[in-house]
Design a protein around this motif. Structure first.
Motif, mmCIF file in Angstrom:
data_model
loop_
_atom_site.group_PDB
_atom_site.id
_atom_site.type_symbol
_atom_site.label_atom_id
_atom_site.label_comp_id
_atom_site.label_asym_id
_atom_site.label_seq_id
_atom_site.Cartn_x
_atom_site.Cartn_y
_atom_site.Cartn_z
ATOM 1 N N GLY A 191 -9.981 40.317 2.009
ATOM 2 C CA GLY A 191 -10.579 41.589 2.403
ATOM 3 C C GLY A 191 -11.598 42.126 1.438
ATOM 4 N N GLY A 192 -12.481 42.966 1.991
ATOM 5 C CA GLY A 192 -13.489 43.661 1.208
ATOM 6 C C GLY A 192 -13.596 45.094 1.696
ATOM 7 N N GLY A 193 -14.580 45.817 1.186
ATOM 8 C CA GLY A 193 -14.789 47.191 1.626
ATOM 9 C C GLY A 193 -13.562 48.053 1.391
ATOM 10 N N ASP B 75 -2.305 39.772 -7.007
ATOM 11 C CA ASP B 75 -2.458 38.914 -8.170
ATOM 12 C C ASP B 75 -3.749 38.101 -8.070
ATOM 13 O OD1 ASP B 75 0.273 39.408 -9.313
ATOM 14 O OD2 ASP B 75 0.878 38.485 -7.415
ATOM 15 N N GLY B 76 -4.324 38.052 -6.883
ATOM 16 C CA GLY B 76 -5.568 37.320 -6.663
ATOM 17 C C GLY B 76 -6.298 37.906 -5.482
ATOM 18 N N TRP B 77 -7.583 37.602 -5.402
ATOM 19 C CA TRP B 77 -8.457 38.125 -4.341
ATOM 20 C C TRP B 77 -9.134 36.952 -3.664
ATOM 21 C CZ3 TRP B 77 -14.097 39.680 -5.220
ATOM 22 C CH2 TRP B 77 -14.624 40.339 -4.088
ATOM 23 N N LEU B 78 -8.987 36.833 -2.329
ATOM 24 C CA LEU B 78 -9.527 35.703 -1.578
ATOM 25 C C LEU B 78 -10.390 36.209 -0.414
ATOM 26 C CD1 LEU B 78 -9.637 32.644 -1.195
ATOM 27 C CD2 LEU B 78 -7.504 32.786 0.094
ATOM 28 N N PRO B 79 -11.611 36.656 -0.703
ATOM 29 C CA PRO B 79 -12.508 37.162 0.333
ATOM 30 C C PRO B 79 -13.497 36.093 0.783
ATOM 31 C CG PRO B 79 -13.447 37.670 -1.766
ATOM 32 C CD PRO B 79 -12.214 36.831 -2.046
ATOM 33 N N ALA C 194 -22.857 40.709 -3.142
ATOM 34 C CA ALA C 194 -21.782 41.573 -2.644
ATOM 35 C C ALA C 194 -20.453 41.189 -3.285
ATOM 36 C CB ALA C 194 -21.691 41.478 -1.126
ATOM 37 N N TYR C 195 -20.249 39.895 -3.458
ATOM 38 C CA TYR C 195 -19.028 39.428 -4.122
ATOM 39 C C TYR C 195 -18.937 40.009 -5.531
ATOM 40 C CZ TYR C 195 -15.444 36.278 -5.943
ATOM 41 O OH TYR C 195 -14.306 35.778 -6.503
ATOM 42 N N ALA C 196 -20.038 39.930 -6.275
ATOM 43 C CA ALA C 196 -20.044 40.419 -7.655
ATOM 44 C C ALA C 196 -19.728 41.908 -7.715
ATOM 45 C CB ALA C 196 -21.393 40.137 -8.304
ATOM 46 N N ALA C 197 -20.325 42.683 -6.815
ATOM 47 C CA ALA C 197 -20.110 44.126 -6.826
ATOM 48 C C ALA C 197 -18.659 44.469 -6.491
ATOM 49 C CB ALA C 197 -21.058 44.795 -5.839
ATOM 50 N N GLU C 198 -18.096 43.785 -5.499
ATOM 51 C CA GLU C 198 -16.714 44.083 -5.115
ATOM 52 C C GLU C 198 -15.726 43.602 -6.171
ATOM 53 O OE1 GLU C 198 -16.955 44.555 -0.329
ATOM 54 O OE2 GLU C 198 -16.224 42.641 -1.072
ATOM 55 N N ARG C 199 -16.023 42.466 -6.808
ATOM 56 C CA ARG C 199 -15.150 42.003 -7.888
ATOM 57 C C ARG C 199 -15.119 43.016 -9.031
ATOM 58 N NH1 ARG C 199 -15.883 40.049 -12.639
ATOM 59 N NH2 ARG C 199 -18.128 39.883 -12.322
ATOM 60 N N THR C 200 -16.279 43.563 -9.361
ATOM 61 C CA THR C 200 -16.348 44.575 -10.420
ATOM 62 C C THR C 200 -15.527 45.807 -10.056
ATOM 63 O OG1 THR C 200 -18.538 43.806 -11.105
ATOM 64 C CG2 THR C 200 -17.911 46.037 -11.748
ATOM 65 N N ALA C 201 -15.600 46.215 -8.782
ATOM 66 C CA ALA C 201 -14.833 47.377 -8.327
ATOM 67 C C ALA C 201 -13.331 47.124 -8.440
ATOM 68 C CB ALA C 201 -15.207 47.716 -6.890
ATOM 69 N N ILE C 202 -12.892 45.904 -8.107
ATOM 70 C CA ILE C 202 -11.469 45.578 -8.219
ATOM 71 C C ILE C 202 -11.029 45.619 -9.674
ATOM 72 C CG2 ILE C 202 -9.797 43.695 -7.995
ATOM 73 C CD1 ILE C 202 -11.317 42.880 -5.436
#
Length: 310
Positions: free
Chosen positions: A175-177, A188-192, A199-207
């Motif tokens: 998931g994202g957004g 424990d992990g993120w699988l988007p 967009a991946y970089a921005a959402e990873r930073t937010a997490i």
């Protein structure tokens, strides 16, 4: 960085082939070829395929090194006591190699119909997923658990055997957004599968800014490779539209997909590595999955590792 392979359970089912032994053999071959993980998807009604947990139990018995993961499981379709029991048993069978990838379910009519078919309300699937994760982690302790929540209630339940690892298998969330807050709180992990590395970089930073525990940043990506990019695009369209029964343009607008030469595919993946991805789960869009796996391992995998080692 780790690179994994998604078993083509849906592709095989869509082609009217039901030899599950071929899937287990591909998992063994993926391990022999040097991949780090083997994955199976979940969709019993919307996109029918082999049950991922039963299949991965066979894979765990047939392999020694690779992680085995669900990409992704839909816990909201199941009761968490039964699912916690299954996942704990699978973690035992795999000697602690299980990654429990989970998601709420993509909002589309076919997914809503799947939830309706098993009698689960679609609108509350996110809350049901979160409560299920809480319940399963408590059950994985091996202690007796009582719970009274919005969706589940039970008294004095203990499961056996407990998972191989204290605390149970790592839970990776898709998931994202709006789903990023859930990832930061629970995963424990993120699988988007965002279609753009930026967009991946921005959402990873937010997490990372809000995460309560270390979160492994992963990526679910679809590849179709050919020395002739036009042929690769044609095969990608055929494979994806058969898989989803939807136009390629729509699916590609929401998912990470690439069709082109092996070298260009490696460069495209390297964009996500540069954006922070540390575990790539690769789905191959091909009509010949045996050949496709060999080609990926021979012609793309070495280039990705080379790019990553620079």
């Amino acid at each position: 960085m780790d690179i994994g392979y998604l078993l083509p359970t849906r592709d095989q089912s869509a082609a009217g082939e039901h030899d599950l032994g071929r899937l287990v053999a591909r998992a063994r071959r993926a391990e022999e070829l040097g991949l780090d993980s083997v994955w199976a998807g979940d969709s019993p009604v919307t996109r029918p395929r082999a049950d991922p947990l039963l299949l991965l139990a066979a894979v765990a018995a047939a392999t020694e090194r690779v992680a085995v993961g669900t990409a992704v499981l839909l816990p909201a379709l199941r009761h968490p006591i039964l699912l916690a029991h299954q996942l704990a048993t699978l973690d035992r069978l795999s000697d602690g190699r299980l990654i429990a990838g989970m998601g709420a379910g993509y909002p589309m009519p076919a997914t809503e119909a799947q939830f309706a078919a098993v009698g689960v309300g679609f609108a509350r699937r996110g809350a049901r997923l979160e409560e299920a994760i809480e319940v399963m982690r408590r059950l994985w302790s091996g202690e007796a658990v009582s719970h009274r929540g919005e969706h589940f209630a039970f008294e004095d339940v203990r499961i056996a055997p407990p998972p191989s690892r204290p605390g149970g298998p790592p839970v990776w969330l898709a998931g994202g957004g709006p789903a990023l807050a859930r990832v930061a709180r629970l995963a424990d992990g993120w699988l988007p599968y965002p279609p753009e590395a930026a967009a991946y970089a921005a959402e990873r930073t937010a997490i990372e800014a809000d995460a309560v525990r270390p979160v492994t940043p992963a990526l679910y990506a679809t590849l179709c490779v050919d020395d002739d990019p036009e042929k690769a695009h044609h095969r990608m369209r055929s494979s994806i539209e058969r898989y989803y029964n939807a136009p390629l343009e729509f699916v590609a607008s929401v998912q990470a997909m690439f069709a082109g030469t092996p070298r260009d595919a490696a460069r495209w993946l390297d964009g996500y590595v540069a954006a922070g991805a540390r575990h790539l789960v690769i789905r191959l869009a091909t009509d010949d999955h045996d050949t496709g796996l060999e080609e990926f391992a021979d012609r793309v995998l070495p280039l990705v590792h080379k790019e990553n080692d620079r």
